[in-house]
Design an enzyme around this catalytic site. Sequence first.
Site, mmCIF file in Angstrom:
data_model
loop_
_atom_site.group_PDB
_atom_site.id
_atom_site.type_symbol
_atom_site.label_atom_id
_atom_site.label_comp_id
_atom_site.label_asym_id
_atom_site.label_seq_id
_atom_site.Cartn_x
_atom_site.Cartn_y
_atom_site.Cartn_z
ATOM 1 N N GLU A 23 18.224 13.823 -47.226
ATOM 2 C CA GLU A 23 16.833 13.973 -46.795
ATOM 3 C C GLU A 23 16.442 12.805 -45.879
ATOM 4 O OE1 GLU A 23 14.056 14.391 -50.026
ATOM 5 O OE2 GLU A 23 12.337 14.566 -48.683
ATOM 6 N N GLU A 46 10.525 12.056 -58.299
ATOM 7 C CA GLU A 46 9.932 13.368 -57.985
ATOM 8 C C GLU A 46 11.025 14.440 -57.960
ATOM 9 O OE1 GLU A 46 9.429 15.910 -54.389
ATOM 10 O OE2 GLU A 46 8.373 14.059 -53.886
ATOM 11 N N HIS A 47 12.148 14.133 -57.331
ATOM 12 C CA HIS A 47 13.271 15.086 -57.323
ATOM 13 C C HIS A 47 13.776 15.345 -58.745
ATOM 14 C CE1 HIS A 47 14.812 15.548 -53.007
ATOM 15 N NE2 HIS A 47 13.663 14.897 -52.893
ATOM 16 N N HIS A 74 9.926 8.557 -55.142
ATOM 17 C CA HIS A 74 10.326 9.842 -54.547
ATOM 18 C C HIS A 74 11.560 10.426 -55.243
ATOM 19 C CE1 HIS A 74 12.719 11.997 -51.335
ATOM 20 N NE2 HIS A 74 11.683 12.790 -51.519
#
Lengths: 429, 452
Positions: B147, B70-71, B67
């Site tokens: 997040e 992904e950022h 993840h």
Amino acid sequence: MKKLLIAALAVLISQAALAGVKIEHWISPSGTRVYFIESRVLPMLDVQVDFAAGSMFDPQGKSGLAALTRATLDLGAGQLDETAISEQLADIGANLGGGADTDRASVALRTLSAKDKLEPALDILKNVLHAPRFDTAIFEREKARSIAGLKEAMTRPDSIAGKAFWAAMYPNHPYGRQATPESVAALTREDLVAFYGRYYNATNASITLVGDLSRRDAERIAESIAAGLPKGEAAKLPPPPGTPQGGLTQLPHPAAQAHIYIGLPAIERGNPDFFPLLVGNYTLGGGGFVSRLMKEVRDKRGYAYSVYSYFSPMRQAGPFQIGLQTKRSQAKDAIKVARDVLDGFLQGGPSEEELAAAKANLTGSFPLRLDSNRKLLDNAAVIGFYGLPLDYLDQYQAKVQAVTIADVKRAFARYVRPENLITVTVAAD
Amino acid sequence: MRLKYLLPVLFAAGLSTAALANPFETTLKNGLRIIVKEDHRAPTAVQMVWYRIGSTDEVDGASGVAHVLEHMMFKGTPTVGPGEFNKRVAAAGGRDNAFTSRDYTAYFQQVPKEKLGEMMQLEADRMRHLNVDPKEFAQEIKVVMEERRMRTDDNPQAKLLEQMNAVAFEVHPYRRPVIGWMDDLEAMTAADAKAWYNTWYVPNNAYVVISGDVDHKEVFAQAEKYYGPLAGRTLPARRQQIEPLQEGPRRITVKAPAELPVLIMAYKAPILRDVEKDSEPYALEMLASILDGHDAARFNKKLVREDKVALSVGIDYDNMARGPGLFYLQGTPSEGRTVADLETALRTEIARVQKDGVSEQELKRAKAQLLAGQVYKLDSMFGQAMEIGQTESVGLSYRQLDRMLEKLESVSAAEVQAVARKYFNDDTLTVGILDPQPIDGKPHRPAVATRH
């Protein structure tokens, strides 16, 4: 040359979208405004009926009435009990949805357009609109569920912040009053019946149909919906909200993150300043990953996952709002950064380059706003409910293009005055 | 940059004659597959790039790196600077985002159709040329921690689910949260992210799904132009870890600030592996619909409406995954009722299916909803691309979607009863309870106490 290109592009877009975006409008014989988009590609139909029956019409002391009336509306109607309604809808693969916000109460049907599905689906919709039962036992049950939900919301930092924010922005207006466990507990079945009787009528309604249907059938269906409603009268609006005294509200909470809202009441639907505010806000905090707020708060400092600003025009002046969440220990720093970004924008407005980027995105992305029946329905229903010009969508790109830096600065100066800004924090150190 | 436990979109495309060949497919020499679903309703297009890499491929101590990467994918290449990707999509009138799941990482842009080529060029560039700059990483990892705070740490239900998965799976990587444990995020470095990228972001570990008002032949040509020059590379071997058989019920309690208790019961359940040979995942899917497919389905009708033991109840069963499956029952007890009451009520409903089965009418109703859903889903171009992408991500083919629908339609009442008997078994059950805590020191109603 550039102008020519843009003009050519606009023609292309309008041609391509023409079949989908032609909104037909008429008043049904029973006096209801009807909006219709014929779209024959898929064998399905959406019908949405909107009433000016949102929470802004909750009588003083009866906050939560509009929401509970809408929530109970489709739980038993005419000859059908709540089980029959759900089962019959499921049998034909239809969905009945909707809800109530501050302005609107909506009932929305999605069904296949084949006659053997469409007709029974419409019968259920009409039953729900024309003859809701508001059975006492169901009313009590839904009331209890609503109270439990409100109590739960009062433990959530985002809900707590949201409620406090609206209360502070609208101290003397229904937009600032919100349902509490106590206000809902005091509601009676008679309150629901009276609210339904006052607001769910043909004059106070707009009907939107999108899908696999002829104009003639649309007229017939719309009138059969309208004719079963009492003639009634339109909702009367309260005096518009005033401008609040700016100020800071800080509320405690054990959460890891502080929730922060900054804003004030700004503009109503149909206000021509919407376009300069929309275009300007794209640069400030509306343009997703490319806004100034995103750059300063998230990209440069890693303060927040989500940070944004928007104008939300409503029947009466709806809010301008900045929102973000950040680790509680750095809430003050994050607020300072957000305020600095806002103040800088209010002083200087967008640069030429930023203005061009905003226009490019807002006009370029226009086809994406209309590429499904669902989106067409949402747009047409808003146009109908708020009485926006029928050519609103056709004019949209031109109005965006016409905005100048001076327009943006003037509109922001008028509606976003720093001395009136409300700031609410929950769980900030 | 969204992170979602994505719900299954199980069912078929191909409403009718639309074109038997549609979707169209080609494979480039470097191993990248291009799948195009033509839909000419509106002048827009969606590009989704799917990488067969998700949190399930991580190792202990490095959770969340899929993840985080992904950022980082938005932080620039030698030719497209940090933040420039988003800027170019925006300038094209587009919207873009990405999401990471246990099984895959996917990136998408929705654009006016004329801009599709430009989007393909951008995605091709970052498929092999990403910079993972330590300074950018240092900022972005903080964003990911925020997040996590937002989605999990301050969200009692999400926290409960995270803990439940950590208990229901002892060995399989599904026990780790997609977003990663906070401590792992604290320890992660730019080099970790870069290593992840170097290993897994290659054309032969990806596929591109495009839907919209496009001509597949033109799209194939553009794909060859932009993605074609990228070099493929052999991927490291991946070993699917097998979760040992669970041999007794597990229970956990999570305390968090809230008003309402929550009960989740998760039973180990099969996943669809072979579209033709498997039958149980279809039967469980229909069972989920009979219990929870509409407002008067069994759970809501009995537990919320009639007995008022619950404020809400629901089912979550995703039978498409690379790893093992769970069939979740969840709910919140009404005021004056406890999670124990709710558990008893849920078990009673399950026992009823096991003993008496389901009616033909219930089954027929579930199938009617299924078929209507086939039409409604065509209203969304994005939804159509999602369906293809998700099906492919678990090793099934979008070409089998119609067949899956037929299999669902052929499920019998006897099969539904049989899977209820087989899989609702306490030995493979994990129960999770959210025990709500006051936020202000005031006393709270107990979640776990027995009724008086």
